[in-house]
Design a protein around this motif. Sequence first.
Motif, short mmCIF file in Angstrom:
data_model
loop_
_atom_site.label_atom_id
_atom_site.label_comp_id
_atom_site.label_asym_id
_atom_site.label_seq_id
_atom_site.Cartn_x
_atom_site.Cartn_y
_atom_site.Cartn_z
N THR A 92 -4.93 -2.39 11.40
CA THR A 92 -4.22 -1.65 10.35
C THR A 92 -4.03 -2.52 9.12
OG1 THR A 92 -2.14 -2.36 11.29
CG2 THR A 92 -2.96 -0.22 11.97
N ALA A 134 -2.04 -2.69 5.02
CA ALA A 134 -0.69 -2.79 4.50
C ALA A 134 0.04 -1.47 4.56
CB ALA A 134 -0.73 -3.30 3.06
N SER A 135 -0.66 -0.37 4.69
CA SER A 135 0.00 0.91 4.87
C SER A 135 -0.82 1.67 5.89
CB SER A 135 0.06 1.70 3.57
OG SER A 135 -1.18 2.31 3.33
N GLN A 136 -0.30 2.81 6.32
CA GLN A 136 -1.06 3.50 7.35
C GLN A 136 -2.34 4.11 6.80
OE1 GLN A 136 0.68 6.98 9.03
NE2 GLN A 136 2.11 7.20 7.37
N PHE A 137 -2.51 4.04 5.50
CA PHE A 137 -3.73 4.60 4.94
C PHE A 137 -4.80 3.54 4.72
CE2 PHE A 137 -0.16 7.14 3.26
CZ PHE A 137 -0.36 8.25 4.05
N ASN A 159 4.74 3.22 12.62
CA ASN A 159 3.45 3.42 11.97
C ASN A 159 3.21 2.20 11.08
OD1 ASN A 159 5.75 4.54 10.49
ND2 ASN A 159 4.25 4.76 8.87
N PRO A 160 1.95 1.88 10.79
CA PRO A 160 1.68 0.69 10.00
C PRO A 160 2.28 0.81 8.59
CG PRO A 160 -0.35 1.59 10.92
CD PRO A 160 0.72 2.58 11.18
N ASP A 161 2.89 -0.25 8.12
CA ASP A 161 3.30 -0.31 6.71
C ASP A 161 3.23 -1.76 6.28
OD1 ASP A 161 5.50 -1.58 7.73
OD2 ASP A 161 6.91 0.04 7.32
N ASN A 162 3.73 -2.08 5.10
CA ASN A 162 3.57 -3.45 4.63
C ASN A 162 4.71 -4.36 5.09
OD1 ASN A 162 5.66 -2.50 3.16
ND2 ASN A 162 4.84 -3.08 1.16
N ASN A 209 -3.62 3.43 12.98
CA ASN A 209 -3.60 3.90 11.60
C ASN A 209 -3.31 5.37 11.41
OD1 ASN A 209 -4.08 2.42 9.17
ND2 ASN A 209 -5.77 1.49 10.27
N TRP A 215 11.99 8.67 6.19
CA TRP A 215 11.43 8.79 4.85
C TRP A 215 10.59 10.05 4.75
CZ3 TRP A 215 6.06 8.15 3.99
CH2 TRP A 215 5.34 7.47 4.97
N ASN A 262 7.47 12.25 2.70
CA ASN A 262 6.29 12.04 1.88
C ASN A 262 5.83 13.36 1.27
OD1 ASN A 262 4.48 10.38 0.69
ND2 ASN A 262 3.46 9.74 2.58
N GLU A 275 -7.49 8.81 2.42
CA GLU A 275 -6.59 8.46 1.33
C GLU A 275 -7.07 7.24 0.54
OE1 GLU A 275 -5.59 9.19 4.37
OE2 GLU A 275 -4.02 10.71 4.27
N GLU A 276 -7.46 6.19 1.27
CA GLU A 276 -7.83 4.96 0.60
C GLU A 276 -9.16 5.06 -0.14
OE1 GLU A 276 -6.57 1.50 0.10
OE2 GLU A 276 -5.10 3.09 -0.04
N ARG A 324 -8.43 6.83 -3.26
CA ARG A 324 -7.74 5.98 -4.24
C ARG A 324 -8.72 5.03 -4.90
NH1 ARG A 324 -4.77 0.97 -4.51
NH2 ARG A 324 -5.21 0.39 -2.36
N TRP A 373 -0.81 10.91 -1.54
CA TRP A 373 0.59 10.64 -1.23
C TRP A 373 1.21 9.72 -2.27
CZ3 TRP A 373 2.09 13.82 2.46
CH2 TRP A 373 1.19 14.22 3.45
N TYR A 382 2.38 6.78 -2.02
CA TYR A 382 2.21 5.33 -1.93
C TYR A 382 1.22 4.78 -2.94
CZ TYR A 382 -2.52 5.27 -0.03
OH TYR A 382 -3.88 5.36 0.10
N ALA A 397 0.61 0.98 -4.46
CA ALA A 397 -0.58 0.26 -4.02
C ALA A 397 -1.41 -0.21 -5.21
CB ALA A 397 -1.42 1.16 -3.11
N ILE A 413 8.21 10.30 7.82
CA ILE A 413 8.49 9.82 9.18
C ILE A 413 9.93 10.15 9.55
CG2 ILE A 413 8.87 7.73 10.54
CD1 ILE A 413 5.92 8.37 10.29
#
Lengths: 278, 308, 430
Positions: free
Chosen positions: A233, A235-238, C38-41, C68, C142, C144, C252-253, C256, C270, C272, C276, C315
């Motif tokens: 994973t 830094a974020s779930q995306f 869930n994964p975050d920073n 993920n 949180w 989204n 998503e990524e 982006r 989203w 974020y 980012a 979440i």
Amino acid sequence: MNKQGTFRSRLGTYGGPVLVILWTLFPVIWILSLSFKPESGINNQKFLPDSFTLENYRTVFKTPLFTSALRNSIFISLIATVLSVMIATVAAYAIARLDFPGKKLILSLALAIAMFPAVSLVGPLFDIWRSIGLYDTWLGLIIPYMSFTLPLSIWTLSAFFREIPWEMEQAAQIDGATPWQAFRKVIVPLAAPGVFTAAILAFFFAWNDFVFGISLTSTDAARPVPAALAFFTGASQFQRPAAAISAAAVVVTIPVVILVLLFQRRIVAGLTAGAVKG
Amino acid sequence: MTATTTAAPAVGIPVPVSERARNEKRLGWKLTAPAVIVMLAVTAYPMLNALWLSLFSYRLTDPAAREFIGLRNYGVVLSDALWWQTVVTTVIITVVTVAVELVIGFAFAMVMHRVVFGRKVVRTSILIPYGIITVVSAFAWKYAFALDSGFVNNWFGLGDFAWFGERWSSIVVICMSEIWKTTPFMSLLLLAGLAQVPEVLQEAAAVDGATWRQRLTRVTLPNMKGAIMVAVLFRTLDAYRLFDNVFIMTAGAQKTETVSFLAYRQMISRTALGLGSAVSVLLFLSVVAIAAVFIKGFKVDLSSVRGR
Amino acid sequence: MSDRRKWTVAVAVVLVASATAACGGGEAGAPTLNWYINPDNGGQKELAAKCSAASNGAFRISTSVLPNDATSQREQLVRRLAAKDASIDLMSLDPPFIPEFAEAGFLRAFSDDEARELTAGALSGPVESGTWDGKLMGAPFWANTQLLWFRKSVAQAAGINPARDPVTWSQIIDLASAAGKTVEVQGNLYEGYMVLISALVSSAGGKILENPEAGKNVRPAIDSDAGRKAAEVIQKLGRSKAADPALSTTDEEAGRAAFQGARGGFMVNWAYIYGAAQEAVVAGTLDQAVVDDIGWARYPRVDAAMPSRPPLGGINLGIGAFGKHKDEALQAVRCITSLESQTQYMLKSKNPSARAAVYDNAEVRKVFPMADDLRASLDAGAPRPRTPYYTDVSTAVQRSFHPPASVDPNRAPAKAGKLIVDVLKDKVLL
């Protein structure tokens, strides 16, 4: 004419091997190259990095997902390998050495089981494991790993044991040793190289497993390396960090390369021994 | 490999024949019992369990609704277009990879057989794909072809062609990874077969003025038929189980789902244990059928596999 | 190399490898709560540390990261919970999966008093999506939502201002095609694609399911005008020049990255992504000029006359039904979802809060210039269908609409409706 001939034979002598080496190493070098690319340069769409960084390696070794997966994979694979090779050595000895009804059946069974689709086992195993508490444990992976490491070891070892000079055992028996003593004192040292080869091959298979690894684990407690790579994973779930995955991939390839470099001849012998007569 | 030494029957000590044979029989069974028990416990038992589960309508998240429905799950699977689509995909990938591997593997085997220069380097390097984790290979090839991180489009001037956006191009990349990873195994088996072709025959043919091609098709190939069939059988059964590459590269999108992946999704993702077990049982039966076709139909001599 | 030396080297390699791997495991202590995140920073980990400290030794929270994508996160949790795993004390749950977890008895319901306390001051969307059968099952943590992100330069050149005048999908697809730019959406075969389809159907005034609470006996509503309009948007985008070349694999990524690139024009994504992009500037991988060029507006309309219904995500925090420390877990939930914690989390992880008051915090407003838009979007959003069979419904819809370029508005919604019914009745595979 003559000139072309020498050119051709030169091409055969050097071209062939070079081609083989290129083919086998190209993707490995690519993933190595990716692992040195900085996050900003990962999408440079070139084979080689524009600038060089070790940051990705630092990242993976700071990721508990990866370090624990490395630990799990090493020990689970080793334990499964050792157990299988122990059981297989005894069985293969009997198959190569003794005459008893059913030994061909056992070899066929081993072959059939080695070809078993792992996915077919995953569902029932999951259902059984969750009710007896083996889900997401080392033992819960070691047992299914033996479904392929054991038949593979039996196979390889039976082939190796056929080549052993058994007269020495007979000599020992004439000297008054029991069959069991003869096995332990005379044959075991002779058989050790074969056993070791079988162990390397079994370890490769266990190390490579993905199906059981993703299905029968869910945390760092037992998740092996291939499953961890798939769940890496960012830094974020995306985010999915290609560079870090590459670095992790390189790290887990190093043991393979070392084993291959050290035991190249043994592995080749082991791979072909069980498969083709002679 | 050198010539076979068939295990000499253990004679030499003057013991009454019948008693000796009985002892040997008993010892043989004792020594192999642990292996047989473990092998059956880790495969036959779960498989029987799958057979049992496949007769139920059973979902893990809804255990109250568990119900015995006989063979209905099999009817559902076999009449489902998705099942047949995955079978077709799997068969295509299997046929393509095994065929290509056979050709490349043979070429590599020839190189390794004849090579004088760098023999050790070649043999070592060919073992690296064999030892590499399939998931790693899948990532390497995926990143190479991906639009963002890949170099392939850049090298071949393909612009922004999305390899994983279409069925056939996705399958091509999946096949490439599979072929790269498993050709070494194939070529080593073929190499062992090549070593068996009597050198005398080759020389005799050469003396008779046979061309390289004639020697290949008339002498080399016929003499390695056994090795080729064994290699093809092993690889076919292995390819039919294909899972890892699909999981990593497309996750089954663009109709690249294989039978293994379908079974996995029903069982593990949807936790539909009943329906999923039916798919698993059918997958198992297909593998058995392939093996049977090879052994009976193509007369693959398994006794040669067994080394006699 | 001699055999003995080979052995020595091999053993040494194993030892070194195990030694490297051995670090980072095993810890002791009194009650340790396991929080599956869930994964975050690192935001949730920070909160775990903070709330452990705040408990004055009553408990310690340790975090375990889930995979993920939302579907895999659910998969991991379901498998553990089906095994009645006592080690799951807390979990970060994607709201669409709450009905399934609640029905299966995987979650400890909050009492009415607890629910009142935990939802006080929360936005209505996250409260609703955390509730099943009249009980709060997941505390809002949180929330989204997706906005329409656009490159100001592109919008300006096209003569529109989406921030002021609501735009339609059709409009931005045409504008982007004409300008040689892309409209980025999530078109990969995964949950993100369902988010898109669901938002399009809702924005067209329809829904996916008629009576989601009916479980297996649900009646699909996607085979409707709204469903067809949604399919038309996807088809139009898929076949236009505004489609990303990798539309059918874009997540998503990837979206982006493309939006920040040379062909970036519009994107639904989203919240974020703004944070980012700013982080990318700090890391030196993106020009500040690109960030300055990013504008935002309400999710595009399907029908020019009807306000859009943006997607909702986020979440909620659930307490495992089989955990041994449920009282401590409740205390932890109180701490993690407090106003202070949510503010801290929004600032650290750039994920929008589920509490209304956070959006008025001065610092938050500085980091999120679009704070009001986010809040408005959350209030106007439409949740994905709330059914215990959500995963099957979602997969059935995604498959019927994939790949985006070959969606047929006359067939895809009908196909999805039929597939949903057949799958829930175990008549077909999925």
